[in-house]
Design a protein around this motif. Structure first.
Motif, PDB file in Angstrom:
ATOM      1  N   ALA A 181      -3.638 -11.729   8.915  1.00 10.96           N
ATOM      2  CA  ALA A 181      -2.189 -11.779   8.715  1.00 10.96           C
ATOM      3  C   ALA A 181      -1.751 -10.750   7.678  1.00 10.96           C
ATOM      4  N   ARG A 182      -2.560 -10.561   6.636  1.00 16.20           N
ATOM      5  CA  ARG A 182      -2.220  -9.550   5.623  1.00 16.20           C
ATOM      6  C   ARG A 182      -2.244  -8.147   6.220  1.00 16.20           C
ATOM      7  N   ASP A 183      -3.221  -7.898   7.111  1.00 19.01           N
ATOM      8  CA  ASP A 183      -3.278  -6.585   7.766  1.00 19.01           C
ATOM      9  C   ASP A 183      -2.016  -6.338   8.589  1.00 19.01           C
ATOM     10  N   TYR A 184      -1.575  -7.369   9.330  1.00 18.10           N
ATOM     11  CA  TYR A 184      -0.359  -7.220  10.116  1.00 18.10           C
ATOM     12  C   TYR A 184       0.860  -7.043   9.220  1.00 18.10           C
ATOM     13  N   ALA A 185       0.886  -7.747   8.084  1.00 23.91           N
ATOM     14  CA  ALA A 185       2.017  -7.620   7.160  1.00 23.91           C
ATOM     15  C   ALA A 185       2.114  -6.196   6.620  1.00 23.91           C
ATOM     16  N   ARG A 186       0.959  -5.580   6.350  1.00 23.96           N
ATOM     17  CA  ARG A 186       0.961  -4.202   5.860  1.00 23.96           C
ATOM     18  C   ARG A 186       1.516  -3.248   6.910  1.00 23.96           C
ATOM     19  N   ALA A 187       1.291  -3.589   8.181  1.00 24.06           N
ATOM     20  CA  ALA A 187       1.738  -2.718   9.271  1.00 24.06           C
ATOM     21  C   ALA A 187       3.198  -2.931   9.628  1.00 24.06           C
ATOM     22  N   ALA A 188       3.880  -3.866   8.968  1.00 23.25           N
ATOM     23  CA  ALA A 188       5.264  -4.166   9.309  1.00 23.25           C
ATOM     24  C   ALA A 188       6.207  -3.033   8.943  1.00 23.25           C
ATOM     25  N   ALA A 189       5.810  -2.192   8.000  1.00 20.87           N
ATOM     26  CA  ALA A 189       6.626  -1.044   7.603  1.00 20.87           C
ATOM     27  C   ALA A 189       5.695   0.131   7.353  1.00 20.87           C
ATOM     28  N   SER A 190       6.258   1.341   7.418  1.00 19.96           N
ATOM     29  CA  SER A 190       5.442   2.534   7.215  1.00 19.96           C
ATOM     30  C   SER A 190       4.986   2.626   5.768  1.00 19.96           C
ATOM     31  N   ASP A 191       3.936   3.406   5.537  1.00 21.33           N
ATOM     32  CA  ASP A 191       3.429   3.594   4.178  1.00 21.33           C
ATOM     33  C   ASP A 191       4.497   4.166   3.260  1.00 21.33           C
ATOM     34  N   ASN A 192       5.269   5.132   3.771  1.00 21.55           N
ATOM     35  CA  ASN A 192       6.319   5.736   2.946  1.00 21.55           C
ATOM     36  C   ASN A 192       7.375   4.709   2.556  1.00 21.55           C
ATOM     37  N   THR A 193       7.741   3.845   3.510  1.00 22.39           N
ATOM     38  CA  THR A 193       8.731   2.811   3.217  1.00 22.39           C
ATOM     39  C   THR A 193       8.196   1.830   2.186  1.00 22.39           C
ATOM     40  N   LEU A 194       6.938   1.422   2.342  1.00 23.87           N
ATOM     41  CA  LEU A 194       6.345   0.475   1.394  1.00 23.87           C
ATOM     42  C   LEU A 194       6.260   1.071  -0.006  1.00 23.87           C
ATOM     43  N   LYS A 195       5.911   2.348  -0.098  1.00 18.34           N
ATOM     44  CA  LYS A 195       5.854   3.000  -1.404  1.00 18.34           C
ATOM     45  C   LYS A 195       7.231   3.070  -2.040  1.00 18.34           C
ATOM     46  N   ALA A 196       8.244   3.382  -1.218  1.00 20.37           N
ATOM     47  CA  ALA A 196       9.613   3.443  -1.745  1.00 20.37           C
ATOM     48  C   ALA A 196      10.065   2.065  -2.235  1.00 20.37           C
ATOM     49  N   TYR A 197       9.786   1.027  -1.451  1.00 20.62           N
ATOM     50  CA  TYR A 197      10.164  -0.324  -1.853  1.00 20.62           C
ATOM     51  C   TYR A 197       9.440  -0.739  -3.129  1.00 20.62           C
ATOM     52  N   ALA A 198       8.170  -0.347  -3.250  1.00 20.16           N
ATOM     53  CA  ALA A 198       7.407  -0.695  -4.450  1.00 20.16           C
ATOM     54  C   ALA A 198       8.016  -0.039  -5.682  1.00 20.16           C
ATOM     55  N   LYS A 199       8.437   1.209  -5.554  1.00 18.12           N
ATOM     56  CA  LYS A 199       9.080   1.901  -6.677  1.00 18.12           C
ATOM     57  C   LYS A 199      10.435   1.274  -6.998  1.00 18.12           C
ATOM     58  N   ASP A 200      11.155   0.852  -5.967  1.00 16.73           N
ATOM     59  CA  ASP A 200      12.439   0.186  -6.185  1.00 16.73           C
ATOM     60  C   ASP A 200      12.250  -1.090  -6.997  1.00 16.73           C
ATOM     61  N   TRP A 201      11.249  -1.857  -6.625  1.00 18.29           N
ATOM     62  CA  TRP A 201      11.001  -3.115  -7.336  1.00 18.29           C
ATOM     63  C   TRP A 201      10.558  -2.853  -8.773  1.00 18.29           C
ATOM     64  N   ALA A 202       9.690  -1.865  -8.969  1.00 14.69           N
ATOM     65  CA  ALA A 202       9.216  -1.545 -10.314  1.00 14.69           C
ATOM     66  C   ALA A 202      10.393  -1.138 -11.205  1.00 14.69           C
ATOM     67  N   HIS A 203      11.328  -0.354 -10.663  1.00 14.01           N
ATOM     68  CA  HIS A 203      12.496   0.065 -11.440  1.00 14.01           C
ATOM     69  C   HIS A 203      13.369  -1.133 -11.797  1.00 14.01           C
ATOM     70  N   PHE A 204      13.598  -2.015 -10.828  1.00 12.16           N
ATOM     71  CA  PHE A 204      14.422  -3.200 -11.082  1.00 12.16           C
ATOM     72  C   PHE A 204      13.761  -4.123 -12.098  1.00 12.16           C
TER      73      PHE A 204
END
Length: 365
Positions: free
Chosen positions: A51-74
């Motif tokens: 399930a974790r593998d599928y969750a990782r595939a739910a969005a592209s790597d670039n999108t996940l990296k952008a979201y991670a940076k967004d959360w870190a900033h917030f």
């Protein structure tokens, strides 16, 4: 095998890439786990990993990296204000959005599109933590609507790379192994109207690697690309060109032949001397750096300062260039690019159809 440096091979100082993402941006799929009242077992633990593998595939790597940076900033913003980021508070998020749009000097204000993307990153991250953040909550929606009304500007589009531009760009490349690879990347990306992530995710054959985003088949009349794109699986036909020097399929064949690639990733790193191919797939940032470097070396838009030219061109310039240069019916361009609507395709056709139809004269004026 010594491989080329992914960050520092360019002679142009403006083509560097951002540093690695903040450590706080760890994989949110790790939040997927068994309920507290359920005892683990070999089968259930395996399903959690799946399930974790599928969750990782739910969005592209670039999108996940952008979201991670967004959360870190917030999260940093919350700590500086003495509040906790969890659970979500629509009131605090509304204040956060307002601070992004009108920060205290000397911090620059963010664009409306970036602020909207930041909010999407927060919504996604809260969902991974089991919370629901309603974008329509009045504390968020009214602030965002006001920001858009007051600060919205027309979207800044990347410059299209036209046919004469791409020819000038490939002419700057050497004929060593690295040059053959980069020539194939530029010509294939241009003729296919491909995103940079689609270019580097290609495999030689179907299911060659777990991280494949598609594969290539070569025929007498051209190459067929099968891509797992944003809108689902699609096929892209790339016909052979009028001459070998500018033919994307010929460039691809040359690269595959001399790099001895018959399995796995199509575009891989090379040794520092440019003579040997490794098995390591290229990062999509290589495509962006390649385009910027080739634009500068070819003297495209030399009327502008170098820093402005670097900002003007990106990986999307290839897609926009094909859409703007191909003199065919719009529906064929739409299908080729995988757009769900003709309106999206028209956004890519930089100035192609401007003033072609003169309704002023047609109306008798």
């Amino acid at each position: 095998m010594d491989s080329e440096d992914e960050k520092s091979t360019s002679p142009h100082p403006g083509i560097s890439v951002d540093a690695q993402e903040d450590e706080s941006s760890r994989d949110k799929s790790a939040t997927i786990a068994l309920p507290a009242h359920v005892a683990g077992s070999g089968i259930l633990n395996r399903l959690v990993d799946t399930a974790r593998d599928y969750a990782r595939a739910a969005a592209s790597d670039n999108t996940l990296k952008a979201y991670a940076k967004d959360w870190a900033h917030f999260a940093r913003w919350c700590r500086m204000k003495g509040v906790e980021p969890l659970p979500p508070s629509p009131e605090m998020i509304g204040l956060y959005l307002a601070d992004l749009a009108s920060p205290a000097p000397p911090s620059p204000a963010l664009s409306v599109s970036t602020i909207d993307r930041r909010l999407s990153g927060l919504v996604w991250t809260y969902t991974q933590h089991g919370f629901t953040l309603d974008r329509k909550n009045r504390h968020i929606a009214t602030v965002l609507a006001g920001i858009k009304r007051k600060h919205a500007r027309p979207p800044v589009q990347k410059e299209a790379i036209l046919a004469e531009d791409i020819l000038a760009m490939v002419a700057t490349l050497p004929f060593d192994l690295r040059g053959l690879r980069d020539r194939a990347i530029l010509l294939l990306g241009y003729a296919g109207g491909l995103r940079r992530s689609e270019i580097v995710s290609l495999d030689h054959g179907k299911d060659d690697t777990p991280d494949s985003g598609g594969w290539i088949e070569i025929f007498d009349k051209g190459a067929l690309l099968t891509l797992n794109a944003k809108t689902g699986w699609r096929e892209v036909e790339i016909g052979r060109g009028s001459k070998d020097q500018t033919c994307p399929v010929h460039a691809l064949e040359q690269w595959l032949h001399f790099a001895k690639i018959d399995f796995g990733p199509v575009f891989v790193r090379t040794s520092r001397d440019g003579k040997r191919a490794s098995e390591t797939r290229l990062n999509d940032k290589h495509v962006a750096r390649l385009i910027k470097r080739a634009v500068l070396d070819a003297g495209i838009r030399s009327d502008l300062p170098e820093k402005d030219r670097l900002v003007l061109f990106s990986g999307h310039s290839l897609r926009a260039g094909l859409a703007s240069s191909a003199e065919v019916d719009e529906r064929y361009v739409q299908k080729h690019l995988g757009h769900a609507s003709a309106e999206m395709t028209r956004r890519y056709q930089r100035r192609r159809d401007r003033f072609r139809v003169n309704l002023t004269k047609a109306a008798g004026l």
